[in-house]
Structures are given as structure tokens and as C-alpha cells.
Write an enzyme that holds these catalytic residues in place. Sequence first.
Site, PDB file in Angstrom:
ATOM      1  N   GLY A 104      12.315  -6.008  -8.699  1.00 20.97           N
ATOM      2  CA  GLY A 104      11.495  -7.131  -8.259  1.00 20.97           C
ATOM      3  C   GLY A 104      10.798  -6.825  -6.948  1.00 20.97           C
ATOM      4  O   GLY A 104      11.213  -5.932  -6.205  1.00 20.97           O
ATOM      5  N   PRO A 105       9.743  -7.557  -6.631  1.00 22.68           N
ATOM      6  CA  PRO A 105       9.019  -7.337  -5.378  1.00 22.68           C
ATOM      7  C   PRO A 105       9.850  -7.794  -4.190  1.00 22.68           C
ATOM      8  O   PRO A 105      10.852  -8.512  -4.351  1.00 22.68           O
ATOM      9  CB  PRO A 105       7.761  -8.200  -5.553  1.00 22.68           C
ATOM     10  CG  PRO A 105       8.166  -9.267  -6.520  1.00 22.68           C
ATOM     11  CD  PRO A 105       9.144  -8.631  -7.452  1.00 22.68           C
ATOM     12  N   PRO A 106       9.486  -7.414  -2.972  1.00 26.51           N
ATOM     13  CA  PRO A 106      10.234  -7.842  -1.779  1.00 26.51           C
ATOM     14  C   PRO A 106      10.222  -9.362  -1.626  1.00 26.51           C
ATOM     15  O   PRO A 106       9.234 -10.026  -1.948  1.00 26.51           O
ATOM     16  CB  PRO A 106       9.492  -7.156  -0.622  1.00 26.51           C
ATOM     17  CG  PRO A 106       8.729  -6.036  -1.241  1.00 26.51           C
ATOM     18  CD  PRO A 106       8.369  -6.499  -2.618  1.00 26.51           C
ATOM     19  N   GLY A 107      11.336  -9.897  -1.130  1.00 31.86           N
ATOM     20  CA  GLY A 107      11.390 -11.312  -0.796  1.00 31.86           C
ATOM     21  C   GLY A 107      11.439 -12.259  -1.966  1.00 31.86           C
ATOM     22  O   GLY A 107      11.078 -13.425  -1.822  1.00 31.86           O
ATOM     23  N   SER A 455      -4.683  -0.793 -21.885  1.00 35.63           N
ATOM     24  CA  SER A 455      -4.449  -2.138 -22.416  1.00 35.63           C
ATOM     25  C   SER A 455      -5.678  -3.041 -22.361  1.00 35.63           C
ATOM     26  O   SER A 455      -5.639  -4.146 -22.903  1.00 35.63           O
ATOM     27  CB  SER A 455      -3.298  -2.799 -21.647  1.00 35.63           C
ATOM     28  OG  SER A 455      -3.633  -2.968 -20.292  1.00 35.63           O
ATOM     29  N   LYS A 498       1.973 -10.353 -18.310  1.00 33.72           N
ATOM     30  CA  LYS A 498       0.577 -10.695 -18.591  1.00 33.72           C
ATOM     31  C   LYS A 498       0.445 -12.121 -19.116  1.00 33.72           C
ATOM     32  O   LYS A 498      -0.504 -12.841 -18.773  1.00 33.72           O
ATOM     33  CB  LYS A 498       0.003  -9.694 -19.589  1.00 33.72           C
ATOM     34  CG  LYS A 498      -0.110  -8.279 -19.049  1.00 33.72           C
ATOM     35  CD  LYS A 498      -0.536  -7.302 -20.128  1.00 33.72           C
ATOM     36  CE  LYS A 498      -0.613  -5.880 -19.581  1.00 33.72           C
ATOM     37  NZ  LYS A 498      -0.978  -4.896 -20.627  1.00 33.72           N
TER      38      LYS A 498
END
Length: 562
Positions: A104-107, A455, A498
Site C-alpha cells: 500500500g502507499p505511505p500513510g 491496457s 481501475k
Amino acid sequence: MEGMGMEDIWVWLVMQVVLVLSIYLVAKRAKTSGTQEVKKPKHGREECREMRELKQMRARSLSMPLSERARPAQMDDIIGQRDGIRALRAALCGPNPQHVLIYGPPGCGKTCAARLVLDEAKRCPDSPFDGDSRFVEVDATCVRFDERSIADPLLGSVHDPIYQGAGALGAQGIPQPKPGAVSRAHCGVLFLDEIGELHPVQMNKLLKVLEDRKVFFESAYYSGDNTSIPRYIHDIFQNGMPADFRLVGATTRRPEELPPALRSRCVELYFKPLSDHSLCRIALGAATRLGYGMEPDTAMLLASYCASGRDAVNMVQLAAGAAYGEGRRQITDGDVRWVTQISNCQRHIQPKIPETPKAGVSVGLAVGNGGVGVAIEIECLVEPARSKGAGALEVGGAVEYEELELQGRRLGRKGTARTSAENVLGAFQKNLGWDANAYDVRFNIPGGLPMDGPSAGIALAVALMGAISGKAPIPKLALTGEITVQGEVRPVGGVAEKLDAAIQGGAHTVLIPKANWEEAYASLPCDVIPVEDIAQTLRLAFDIPYELTVTEGVIPLLYTTA
């Protein structure tokens, strides 16, 4: 004193004086000994002074930072990660807990969830974790180690006499095994933050520990025949030091960047980027903990400038400081805008799918940095070729060249986005009878977003169809899927992310490859339709009835450009 000479008398007098003085000095010393301090060694006085200063430092502290006050106290307090929390509970809060990797992304709440999951697991009656199970946290970016195993806080080390030489055992030439974090976490949880940054040597050793559930040490100073070595040291060298724990690793890297051997031993969970609504809730909670008021609209404005929960908390604290300086207890829009200007924050605006579609324009779906889904607009312009029979293709915003690492070799290839555009022209020529050589085709991605990957294929096809026919696609349409020269629609990655971007962008209809279809998509708040070829894609995108006459499976085109 009769019979004594003068000399004897003087000797006797001197002795009496000396005796009296001695008694006086002893009495005086006894009197003052209770009030005088006994002199201490210099190093003892230094130790007392340092200890006194240490106690004085511990007695003082600043106020608790808002980031700590806003930290969740239980799993249900973590905002915006309902599915991730449920998956983490399923992996660890049961009779057979597993190793876990959290992406997951930071924070976004990965560290908070990892810190709280053990407490929740202990409350489960069938859990092997008990009251003595420890949570040991290690930051992989700060782990130091020595290839000679002199110092290794993660896995443990051996203090050999030649390097350490301290204590009774060292003086006798006895090696001393020292436990690392993996052993301190025995029968508990080892949380390895930023596990993707762990040194490859350490990673390989960690994999061995996960396999054996114990740590083995080696030392040239150890001998099984040495009777002077304590029994417990013999036991550690011969049987290993226990290290039966469950690993929880958190990383901001993508899964393919982690060693396959590690991934195969763990359950992989994904924490999604926080939405603006989740960031708004975090901001409101932070303001409440500080004792300040904030309107929901103000919190939503603040959220639009935040990339993570930490950003929201930090901005609230700075805005509250500005309000405090003016004697207010309410955070206003003006405070938030001042914070964004002084901190140089950039407002992120979620792309919205236009209400009114345009000819030659489509909306594709992609996965950006940090695994975040994003909707991108694709434009297409078709004009007669400047040179007859020599049509040109231009793809603005596409990555033209990329490098790959393959078996120790660095290879270069044409960007896959341009290849996808070439495949679209080939599919039109083969399936629709459209001569691409007669036209100059230009695709463009507004906003400067780099387009890479295959894609965008069917989104390029819809934009091209609209530019050729002069017709706009159906309203609120978004697409993702690779297209081949034969006109087939192939599966792509990141469909879940998406679809999240499409829903947030207001899409009513989303076309995806048939091979990516899952039953869960039927319950989403938009129509997710699987497609398998270019003909089906264009029929759905332009609402072409199936009863329309089709010659040899080719949709008739109504040209408006010659």
C-alpha cells in the site's frame, strides 16, 4: 614522681600532652564525621551526576504530538481499509496464523494495523498467541549488519572473544550467542516495516529462519568438546535458538519488486489509497482531538490537498496553530488555504468523466504510482495522409522506449503503449477494412500523464472509431483492455483498482476484457460489461444495434472524413 630525675619527668609530661592531643583529635573527628561526606571515587561521582541528569531529562517532556494522539487504538478505528482489515484478521486472528505481506502507499494505515492485530489475535480463544506473545517492530531501512555476524540486531549474532573480549565468558575464550529480533519475537509477531528495503543478504537469511523456525549460529571459537562452555551455549549452537514467530511485512513497493521466495511464504494483502472521504474523516477526527471545530466542507477542501492520512493530520495541526495565534477555536477555509500555500501543497483533482461525450475522445483506465487507479482521457485526430499511401502514426504522451532487466541483461524495446496503438490500426484494417495507410492518425493524452502498457488498447480503438465516424461514444463510458492485431481483447492487470477509479470518476458503463470478469463486479454501482473482440467493443461503445446488417462480421462504418 619521687625518685624520678628531671629528664624522666620531662618525658612523662610529653607523653601526657601527646595523649591528651590524641584524645582531642579523635573526639573532634567523631563529632564531624556525621556531617562530612565520605570522599567517593571520581568515577562514582561522575556516575551520580549523569544519573541525576538522566532522571531530570526523563521528568520533562513536551506535549504529545497530534500524530500520536490521532493514532487508532483498535482495528475498527482505522479509516478507509475495511477490506484490508478483514483480510488481516482472517490471516492472523485464527487457530493457524500465517505470515503476511501488506502492500500500500505511505500513510494508508499499514503500520497501525500491524501494531494492533496481535492484541486482537490474543483475544481469540483458538489463537496460539497468548499473554506473553510479544510484538517486535523493526524498520528494515535502519537494520545494520556485519557479514562476519559480529552485529545483527535482526537475526542475532555471536560475540566472539577476539572481537568482544568482555566479561567472564569472553576472558575464557567462550563465544556468546546474542538473540536478535526474530528470537525476541518467538511465539509472537515480528513486524518488519519497509521490508522491500531489506538487504538481499539479510533477506536470504530471514527466509531460512522462516523455514526452520530457529536461528543457527556459527563460530570458530565453539567446540562441542569444550567442557568449560556452559550447557545453554552448547544447546544454542547444536539445536539453534528458537524463532517461531509470524512475520508481518509492510512495503510501498509493488509485488513484483519483492523476492518470489518471500512472497510464496506469505499471504499478500493490499491496502488501498485513502479516498477524499476517508481523508476528510481523518481530518475531522484530528481537529476534534485538538479541541478545534471544523466544518465538513473545510475538511473536504483540506483532503483534496492530501496524499495520505499523515498529510491530513499534519495540515490540521498547522491550521490549528494558525487559528490559535488569532485566538480562534475554529479552523476555516482560509486557514486551510494558507497552509496549502505555505507548504506548497498541490491539489489533486479526481478526474471526472465528462457528462457529454465527444467524437474522437474516450476515457481509458490505468494504474498509476502506488497502485492507484486513474481515469485518463484519450484524444484522437484523423486526417488524410500528407503523402498518398504513407499514413503516419503519432502517439503523444506515450513512453517511446523502455528498458528491461532479464537474466542479468539489460534489454531495450519499443514502448508498449505505441505498440498498442499500432495494434489498433492493424485490427481496424483487418476487421473493418479501413486503410490506415491513407490517413495520418494522432493520439494524445492531455494533462501530461505518461501512458505505458497495453491496457489502453480498446480505449484507443473507441477514440479512433469516433474520429473516423464523427460519432461520440455513449455517455459516461470508461474502458480497459489490450487489443491484438487480430482484433481480440486480452486480459490486463489492476482491474479492481481501475474500476475504483471509474466509479469515483462517475462512470456508468465500464468495458473490461472477458477474461478479467468476476461475479463480484455485478454488484458494483456501474455496469461492468465483459468484451472479447473489437466488434463487440465498438457495438457497445457506440450503441450499434446487433440487428444492424453486418457483412462478414464487420461493423459498417459511416465515414465523415475522406
